[in-house]
Design an enzyme around this catalytic site. Structure first.
Site, short mmCIF file in Angstrom:
data_model
loop_
_atom_site.label_atom_id
_atom_site.label_comp_id
_atom_site.label_asym_id
_atom_site.label_seq_id
_atom_site.Cartn_x
_atom_site.Cartn_y
_atom_site.Cartn_z
N ASP A 96 -34.74 18.21 111.02
CA ASP A 96 -34.83 18.65 111.89
C ASP A 96 -36.70 19.22 111.46
OD1 ASP A 96 -34.35 20.61 110.21
OD2 ASP A 96 -34.19 22.71 110.71
N GLU A 105 -32.44 23.61 108.92
CA GLU A 105 -32.90 23.97 108.43
C GLU A 105 -33.86 24.92 109.02
OE1 GLU A 105 -35.72 24.66 104.38
OE2 GLU A 105 -35.93 23.86 106.59
#
Length: 319
Positions: A39, A134
């Site tokens: 991400d 994250e």
């Protein structure tokens, strides 16, 4: 990962991708893992990425986009000087490049591909893991540690080549709510409690020299990330960060005491605070296990890239 040739490649219902390189040793050694997140930060556009390649970088400013005038400044980002003569990849100024952490994914896949193509390099079983979330601090929430099966793992993320990091902030999030009393401003003498003004007062009660813009190294901070306020209600959101566990606890207590001061001054229940733990300094996990760091340091020395050991001024899935 399947195309490269890893075994037991899978993706679960939460988006976690695992794959494995089998050992090519006759003896049994620990399974070691390598992790990266796929991400990118929600702080800026991550769609329609158009990478630009700059060969033989000369050390000057890079004009990322002629139309917008976006420039990657070599004076604001002095570390660019470390890459003179090298090839750089940047965004075109209209989106993130998302090298954080596409770079980590690329590094791990490339290394796995190389090891499979060179069986003369002996290694134990290697676990590869890619995860979402994250950037919003939830990357480890659904990480199946048992299935991953590594005795320890290295997160491929960060900044400059050669950095080795095994310390990070202790982290918490704080929400301060202030309840005001809205009265007609022409007739509010002795009655009105302006939540917006109290929010400003609370901000001033915290040390002005302990913000992200005024701290570095091992110095912790209070970071106001969001503020919504009117006369009746105010909501302040803070990040609390410190490498030192005792100082971290003291920061939380300081914020609580400032809320109590507001209540003592303006009336009980005017202000309230909620503090939520986020993650801890992973350094404490390495007591008696520093060989994990030593192996990485030795490998980096042999590759001629450091190690440059420093503390993370942030968090990581490892934490």
């Amino acid at each position: 990962l399947k195309n490269v040739g890893l075994e037991d490649v899978s993706i679960d219902d939460k988006g976690y991708v695992f794959g494995y390189l089998p050992s090519n040793l006759t003896e049994t050694v620990p399974t070691v893992g390598f992790i990266a997140h796929y991400d990118s930060t929600p702080d800026f556009n991550g769609k329609n990425v158009n990478p630009q390649i700059w060969e033989n970088y000369d050390g000057g400013d890079l004009i990322l986009n002629q139309e917008t005038g976006f420039v990657l400044s070599s004076t604001k980002f002095e570390t660019l000087k470390n890459y003179i003569g090298q090839t750089l990849i940047t965004t075109d100024g209209t989106s993130l490049l998302s090298a954080d952490d596409k770079s980590g994914v690329a590094e791990i896949v490339t290394a796995a591909e190389y090891l499979l193509a060179h069986p003369e390099i002996k290694h134990g079983r290697i676990a590869v893991g890619f995860n979402p979330d994250e950037e919003i601090g939830r990357g480890a929430h659904h990480f199946n540690v048992e299935k991953f099966g590594a005795e320890w793992a290295y997160t491929m993320d960060g900044s400059s080549v050669g950095e080795l990091e095994y310390e990070n902030f202790n982290a918490a999030g704080a929400v301060v709510k202030i309840h005001g009393l809205s009265v007609h401003p022409g007739y509010s003498f002795g009655k009105m409690i302006n939540a917006g003004l109290l929010a400003s007062e609370f901000i001033q009660m915290l040390p002005a020299d302990q913000t992200p813009a005024t701290t570095r190294g091992f110095e912790g901070f209070f970071h106001l990330t969001d503020l919504n306020a009117d006369v009746s209600e105010a909501k302040l959101q803070y990040m609390i960060r410190d490498h030192d566990a005792e100082k971290f606890e003291a920061r939380k207590e300081l914020m609580k005491s400032k809320v109590e001061e507001l209540n003592a001054k303006y009336g009980e229940g005017v202000a309230e605070i909620t503090i939520k733990e986020q993650y801890r300094n992973m350094k404490q996990q390495f007591e008696g296990k520093m060989y994990i760091i030593d192996y990485a340091a030795q490998a980096m020395k042999e590759a001629g890239i450091g190690p440059d050991i420093k503390a993370i001024r942030g968090g990581t899935d490892g934490a």
